[in-house]
Motif scaffolding. Sequence first.
Motif, PDB file in Angstrom:
ATOM      1  N   UNK A   1       0.888  -1.189  -0.129  1.00 34.66           N
ATOM      2  CA  UNK A   1       0.019  -0.235  -0.141  1.00 34.66           C
ATOM      3  C   UNK A   1       0.933   1.491  -0.032  1.00 34.66           C
ATOM      4  N   UNK A   2       0.656   2.064  -0.906  1.00 36.78           N
ATOM      5  CA  UNK A   2       1.127   3.318  -0.814  1.00 36.78           C
ATOM      6  C   UNK A   2       0.185   4.603  -0.680  1.00 36.78           C
ATOM      7  N   UNK A   3      -1.161   4.425  -0.771  1.00 37.62           N
ATOM      8  CA  UNK A   3      -1.963   5.387  -0.666  1.00 37.62           C
ATOM      9  C   UNK A   3      -2.400   5.479   0.860  1.00 37.62           C
ATOM     10  N   UNK A   4      -2.348   4.366   1.638  1.00 37.04           N
ATOM     11  CA  UNK A   4      -2.717   4.367   3.247  1.00 37.04           C
ATOM     12  C   UNK A   4      -1.605   5.280   3.955  1.00 37.04           C
ATOM     13  N   UNK A   5      -0.388   4.978   3.705  1.00 34.62           N
ATOM     14  CA  UNK A   5       0.507   5.730   4.508  1.00 34.62           C
ATOM     15  C   UNK A   5       0.324   7.194   4.225  1.00 34.62           C
TER      16      UNK A   5
END
Length: 487
Positions: A199-203
Amino acid sequence: MHEREIYRSTLKKVMIIVFLSGLLLYSLSIGIGSIFERTADGAAIPAGSTIANIDVGGLEYSEAQQLIQAEVSSWKEKPEIIVDTKHEEEEVRIDRKLFTFKIKDTLEQLHREIEQPWYKFFVRHSAVTLPLHVELNPAFEQLEDIWPKTIDIEKTLLAATEQVKHLNEPIVAAAYIESSQLEMVTIAEASVVINASNSLALPKLVHQLDQFELDEGQAFSLVHALGDSTEFGISADELDRLATAVYTAVLGTNFEIIERHSQGQIPAYAQAGLEATVVINEKDLVFQNSSPFSYTLQFSIEDSQLKVAVIGPEQETTYSYDTKNVQELQPRTIYRYDKNLAANRERVADYGSNGYRVDVYRVTYNNHGKKLNETRMARDYYPPSPRIVMLSTEQSIPQAEDDSFENIDRNDDKDSYYDQNGGRDNYDDEETNPPTKGTNRGGNGDQTGETKKKQDKGSSAGNGEEDDTEEENWDWLKDLDGPIKGH
């Protein structure tokens, strides 16, 4: 002749001096007498004079003292003074013995107010209105071990004293210490497992939400706080995990939950009743800070864990959550025909999974760990996934004990299926809607089957009492389209 005039003039002056001297002596005698009359212990108090709303006019000082003492004694015998706080669970009282009444000092002040200079002997005494002299007993310092640390004891007692001076029944509002002067601690926290490597969006969203300031009375909308999250490319599953972590953390506070939606199925990362979902422009998670202090919402990702913490001033009451009245619902059996099966053979195409009903409660404790009350925050329903059995076309449908199975369509279409409990399944109610694939985790472990996402409209339970009628009557399942309301 000249000497005679001098004599007459001198005599005249002497007579004037004697007359004035006599007049002055008379005036002094009257004035001094009046002073002694007003300063004597038994002197009368001017009519209309009051002390702490007690009429002492026309009384001697000794009589006034006895009357005031009787009124004070009667006032002290009344119940403790209740302080009005911003939280119902905060019980703050003031013992009337904390107030010391200085009646003698009050009468001395009355005497000074009445006293006049001798040259105003001709002025009539006017009525005087005074409050009682009141001091706080040093024992009030012991309240630091009893009252909530968020309340300013000195300011609250001073406000009460101003009313006690008039022997009123005080209506005292608690004075709270400024948040900046209080020690900040973790009030509540929660976490869910995530796949951080994929996941790149959640961070990015977590960084955007971190250190969110929630002021007194302010509402928090997760959808609004996310903003245009679509630009990050966040998935629905990640949004649900975020909503679940926030919802579970908020259950451990006194925040009012205004809107919350259930996923309708129990995800692998949460327990029944302790999950939530958000859908941009459709479903939201909304709660309000009902505390008199500001709080900070902290978001972080550590060791594949999405963590949410509520930071604020330490309170005398703590909160936790509990799930109760868990009911396990057995799946129904649906039979389908399979033309590829040999005669009189059958196979289980889907073992199905159990469904659940569960109530979620918020529990309040005092600073000694004693349970004060509990409030139902939500009632969630997770439909069971049916067990599907495939039959050969030459085999008859097993009969249920209480059904006759009329109008059975014996064709070779594998899409024709029959319910063991009532013939062809038309899914007219919420327990029989065509399910979708999902995970339903219950009391016996994880089970994968076909479930349909549903949402439940919850309700609060006053004072933590169970509603026996609601437990037996599940009519609330007929309307499952609204958000869960919390208190």
